[in-house]
Design an enzyme around this catalytic site. Structure first.
Site, PDB file in Angstrom:
ATOM      1  N   SER A  81      37.391 110.228  16.328  1.00 18.94           N
ATOM      2  CA  SER A  81      36.299 110.497  15.390  1.00 18.94           C
ATOM      3  C   SER A  81      35.789 111.935  15.531  1.00 18.94           C
ATOM      4  CB  SER A  81      35.146 109.521  15.637  1.00 18.94           C
ATOM      5  OG  SER A  81      35.602 108.200  15.497  1.00 18.94           O
TER       6      SER A  81
HETATM    7  N1  SAM Z   1      36.873 105.633  19.957  1.00 20.39           N
HETATM    8  C1  SAM Z   1      38.069 106.322  19.616  1.00 20.39           C
HETATM    9  C2  SAM Z   1      38.155 107.684  20.203  1.00 20.39           C
HETATM   10  O1  SAM Z   1      37.235 108.112  20.916  1.00 20.39           O
HETATM   11  O2  SAM Z   1      39.200 108.316  19.975  1.00 20.39           O
HETATM   12  C3  SAM Z   1      38.330 106.363  18.137  1.00 20.39           C
HETATM   13  C4  SAM Z   1      38.714 105.062  17.623  1.00 20.39           C
HETATM   14  S1  SAM Z   1      39.620 104.980  16.139  1.00 20.39           S
HETATM   15  C5  SAM Z   1      38.468 105.602  14.965  1.00 20.39           C
HETATM   16  C6  SAM Z   1      39.566 103.191  15.983  1.00 20.39           C
HETATM   17  C7  SAM Z   1      40.472 102.488  16.956  1.00 20.39           C
HETATM   18  O3  SAM Z   1      40.202 101.085  16.872  1.00 20.39           O
HETATM   19  C8  SAM Z   1      41.942 102.657  16.669  1.00 20.39           C
HETATM   20  O4  SAM Z   1      42.603 103.197  17.769  1.00 20.39           O
HETATM   21  C9  SAM Z   1      42.423 101.243  16.366  1.00 20.39           C
HETATM   22  O5  SAM Z   1      43.742 100.988  16.772  1.00 20.39           O
HETATM   23  C10 SAM Z   1      41.418 100.429  17.128  1.00 20.39           C
HETATM   24  N2  SAM Z   1      41.273  99.015  16.722  1.00 20.39           N
HETATM   25  C11 SAM Z   1      41.197  98.475  15.484  1.00 20.39           C
HETATM   26  N3  SAM Z   1      41.047  97.140  15.554  1.00 20.39           N
HETATM   27  C12 SAM Z   1      41.019  96.834  16.875  1.00 20.39           C
HETATM   28  C13 SAM Z   1      40.889  95.619  17.601  1.00 20.39           C
HETATM   29  N4  SAM Z   1      40.728  94.435  17.007  1.00 20.39           N
HETATM   30  N5  SAM Z   1      40.906  95.676  18.951  1.00 20.39           N
HETATM   31  C14 SAM Z   1      41.068  96.858  19.594  1.00 20.39           C
HETATM   32  N6  SAM Z   1      41.205  98.025  18.959  1.00 20.39           N
HETATM   33  C15 SAM Z   1      41.172  98.022  17.618  1.00 20.39           C
END
Ligand code: SAM
Length: 230
Positions: A81
């Site tokens: 993000s």
């Molecule tokens: N917090 C992260 C960072 O600091 O880089 C950014 C996160 S990114 C915007 C959203 C993440 O949520 C992705 O890597 C995606 O694979 C993960 N995601 C989506 N659904 C998920 C789930 N049910 N359980 C775990 N991770 C999930």
């Protein structure tokens, strides 16, 4: 360890420190121009952003843009993000050192690293093994003790619950009930909620086991939360 391998380890560590230092000015500019000029005024949060090496959490191909005012691709069609959004979500969590925090959506690991820097005991869940492994590698390199799991974060982490704070860094139409049930009474959950292309950052506070207060913080756009607990 022999004297020569100790020496070469020291040289490698010195080089690593120099690399980290090369980005100090970029971090300072990010804090002053992207965070402080907006509504990030928690000094502890600003300090965390001035210290945590964001450039280590982005793919090498993106390293020149690590401190830009925007999200970046990290592979698996996911993003790290924008710094401001990470800072806002962190500030909204209103953390105290020692708090047990669950993050759903490890992604690059940067958000977890910021929470760890602020003294939280961080558990983070990512659905893509490749991203989880890469985050683990960076945590190891910089000596951050963060528990990373691969799995479906919409189901939370029952073994470690309850959590004093929960942060979900992917968007869904509603907050998963399982996560609310794993939030401690008095705890805060921060998550983008809305449609695929437009969401609002929701701050939910668990007043009692039956009562959740919610308020909207701002408009945002996140990648989707994908899981069975929705
Ligand atoms: N917090 C992260 C960072 O600091 O880089 C950014 C996160 S990114 C915007 C959203 C993440 O949520 C992705 O890597 C995606 O694979 C993960 N995601 C989506 N659904 C998920 C789930 N049910 N359980 C775990 N991770 C999930």
């Amino acid at each position: 360890m022999t004297t020569s391998s100790r020496k070469s380890k020291k040289i490698i560590n010195d080089i690593f420190d120099m690399i980290v230092d090369a980005y100090t000015l970029e971090r300072k500019n990010m804090v002053l121009n992207q965070l402080k000029k907006r509504n990030i005024d928690d000094l502890k949060v600003l300090k965390a952003f001035s210290q945590v090496p964001r450039h280590l959490f982005v793919p090498l191909s993106q390293i020149d843009y690590a401190y830009y005012d925007r999200p970046l691709d990290i592979g698996c069609e996911q993003t790290i993000s924008q710094p401001y959004m990470v800072a806002l979500m962190t500030q909204e969590l209103d953390l105290e050192p020692g708090m047990k925090v669950l993050e759903v959506g490890t992604g690059s690991g940067y958000q977890s690293a910021i929470l760890h820097f602020l003294g939280a005991r961080v558990y983070t869940i990512e659905r893509f093994e490749k991203l989880a492994d890469s985050a683990k590698e960076v945590f190891k390199k910089i000596g951050y003790d963060i528990t990373v799991k691969v799995g479906d974060g919409t189901l939370g982490s029952p073994k470690e619950a309850p959590f004093e704070r929960i942060i979900v860094t992917a968007a869904a139409a509603k907050i998963p009930q399982t996560l609310l049930s794993q939030l401690a009474v008095g705890g805060i959950l921060v998550m983008p909620v809305g449609s695929r292309l437009s969401q609002e950052l929701i701050i939910a506070k668990k007043i009692s086991s039956e009562k959740i207060d919610q308020r909207r913080s701002c408009a945002c756009i996140f990648v989707p939360l994908v899981g069975k607990g929705l």
